[in-house]
Enzyme design. Structure first.
Site, PDB file in Angstrom:
ATOM      1  N   ALA A   8       0.864  -1.182   0.000  1.00  0.00           N
ATOM      2  CA  ALA A   8       0.000   0.000   0.000  1.00  0.00           C
ATOM      3  C   ALA A   8       0.900   1.231   0.000  1.00  0.00           C
ATOM      4  CB  ALA A   8      -0.879  -0.011   1.234  1.00  0.00           C
ATOM      5  N   GLY A  28       0.633  -5.114   0.902  1.00  0.00           N
ATOM      6  CA  GLY A  28      -0.567  -5.196   0.068  1.00  0.00           C
ATOM      7  C   GLY A  28      -0.288  -5.779  -1.308  1.00  0.00           C
ATOM      8  N   GLU A  44      -0.462  -9.372  -0.814  1.00  0.00           N
ATOM      9  CA  GLU A  44      -1.867  -9.720  -0.523  1.00  0.00           C
ATOM     10  C   GLU A  44      -2.735  -9.719  -1.787  1.00  0.00           C
ATOM     11  OE1 GLU A  44      -1.921  -6.704   2.591  1.00  0.00           O
ATOM     12  OE2 GLU A  44      -2.498  -8.238   4.030  1.00  0.00           O
ATOM     13  N   GLU A  92       4.686  -5.269   7.099  1.00  0.00           N
ATOM     14  CA  GLU A  92       3.894  -4.246   7.798  1.00  0.00           C
ATOM     15  C   GLU A  92       4.342  -4.044   9.234  1.00  0.00           C
ATOM     16  OE1 GLU A  92       2.685  -6.602   5.820  1.00  0.00           O
ATOM     17  OE2 GLU A  92       0.938  -5.906   4.702  1.00  0.00           O
TER      18      GLU A  92
END
Ligand code: CO8
Length: 258
Positions: free
Chosen positions: A65, A109, A112, A132
């Site tokens: 992200a 992300g 993911e 993260e």
């Protein structure tokens, strides 16, 4: 539609979505995830598309992200306008087959989103991770759930708690990726896999995807029952007649519902 942070093209029956923010290693900002969701909706609606490839650049599939965007977010804002429900989950909800072609970094992300795809084909240069924890948070787009299902608890805990990266060879050994391909052949192999899927009966491919995904949601007895019902329903399709006739007549099948 003109996209700014992704590129979208079709090659035959394959839709190719390329994440394209080279200045930020394809970090998944709001604009990018919104465009990605829009491109997937276009692929879903297009009868000419039988399989989608989601890929990035040589250096990065996606480095996670967009941290610079996330930095100023607060709990209420995230909760009230849930970015996962609005855009991120579009990948997980996508009903046609979708392959992640991962070269370089697939972190946070990025890892993911790759795991939301049906399977991952990795270039030798691929690096996966859920870093993260180094940012003072934990994975939030399915990493704590999909990673242990893919590679088991020991390695998933190791990845999520240390934040270390896993190279392509380890990712294949662990079952995170289906194949590792030399960098030079990487996109050819990804496209070959996608074209092969796109040549099948689309409803059968979609039912297969749905049924395999069911195995992660329900127990064995219910799962096998679900499979049997779907399998039997396929005998109502002309494509079943064509597929089996083609085998008997020693010719290639030409599926109608593509
Ligand atoms: N977000 C924003 N910018 C990034 C990101 C990112 N995730 N990753 C890289 N960039 C930017 C860098 O800031 C840099 O920009 P600039 O040139 O303006 O300084 C540029 O991309 C190039 O990066 P580097 O100079 O760092 O390149 P290196 O080759 O030295 O390092 C790394 C590559 C190792 C990938 C490094 O960039 C890195 O560690 N990136 C961050 C990886 C990370 O922590 N990812 C997890 C993010 S959090 C997350 O994904 C949570 C998901 C939950 C969903 C949230 C929904 C709203």
């Amino acid at each position: 539609m003109g996209y700014k942070t992704i590129q979208y093209k079709t090659e035959g029956r394959v839709g190719v979505i390329t994440l394209n923010r080279p200045e930020a290693l394809n970090a998944l900002c709001d604009e990018l995830t919104t465009e990605l969701a829009a491109a997937l909706a276009a692929c879903e609606a297009d009868d000419g598309i039988g399989c989608v490839v989601l890929t990035g650049s040589k250096k990065a599939f996606a480095a996670g992200a967009d941290i610079k965007e996330l930095q100023s977010r607060d709990m209420v804002g995230l909760y009230n306008k849930d970015p996962f429900a609005e855009t991120w989950e579009a990948v997980a909800r996508f009903r046609k087959p979708i392959i992640a072609g991962v070269s370089g970094y697939a972190l946070g992300g990025g890892c993911e989103i790759a795991m939301m795809c049906d399977f991952i084909i990795a270039s030798e240069s691929a690096k996966f991770g859920q870093p993260e924890i180094n940012l003072g948070v934990m994975p939030g787009a399915g990493g704590t759930q999909r990673l242990p299902r893919a590679i088991g608890k020991a390695k998933a805990m190791d990845m999520c708690l240390t934040g270390r990266m896993m190279d392509a060879e380890e990712a294949e050994r662990a079952g995170l990726v289906s194949r590792v391909v030399p960098a030079d052949d990487f996109m050819d192999v990804v496209m070959e896999a996608a074209e092969s899927i796109a040549a099948k009966s689309l409803p059968v491919a979609m039912m297969t995807k749905e049924t395999v995904n069911r195995s992660f949601e329900i127990g064995l007895t219910e799962g096998v029952r679900f499979e049997r019902r779907v399998f039997m329903s396929q005998f109502a399709l002309e494509d079943q007649k064509e597929g089996m006739a083609a085998f008997a007549e020693k010719r290639a099948a030409h599926f109608k519902h593509r």
